[in-house]
Design an enzyme around this catalytic site. Structure first.
Site: not given
Ligand code: AMP
Length: 115
Positions: A87, A100
């Protein structure tokens, strides 16, 4: 101290369920999984998104993709397939501004885009 969530996970300041670590990348389970298997793969060095990383550092981009492949293998996703998502930015729905890859699988993950 940085306020970047994933930098803090990389630094060990916040907990995460790590599934693989290399010199340059870290893979850990998404806290809110959208599939049976949902792993995030990040670079340890902070880049905002995949577009920024890919134009700045080819070797690190390659490291990131290699970790995606190794995680897919170690999570048992190669036989049935998996999806990798970057994303990017506002329209891409990016919530965390640290590059990521989402690695999703373990079950059919549905249509590519829901509008
Ligand atoms: P994006 O929307 O592509 O930026 O994805 C961010 C992702 O990070 C989401 O799928 C969240 O569920 C995940 N996320 C947020 N905080 C954490 C955390 N502390 N540990 C693991 N994943 C997380």
């Amino acid at each position: 101290m940085t306020d970047c969530l994933f930098c803090r996970i990389v630094a060990g300041e916040l907990p995460a369920t790590v599934v693989r670590e290399t010199d340059t990348t870290l893979a850990f389970r998404d806290i809110n999984p959208k599939a049976e298997v949902h792993v995030l793969v990040v670079t340890k060095e902070h880049y905002v998104d995949i577009a920024t990383l890919a134009t700045a550092d080819r070797e690190l981009t390659s490291d990131l993709m290699e970790t995606v492949a190794v995680v897919a293998e170690s999570e048992g996703l190669l036989a049935d397939g998996f999806r990798t998502i970057f994303n990017t930015g506002l329209y891409g729905g990016q919530e965390v501004d640290h590059v990521h890859a989402h690695v999703l699988g373990g079950e059919p993950v549905g249509p590519m885009v829901c509008k």
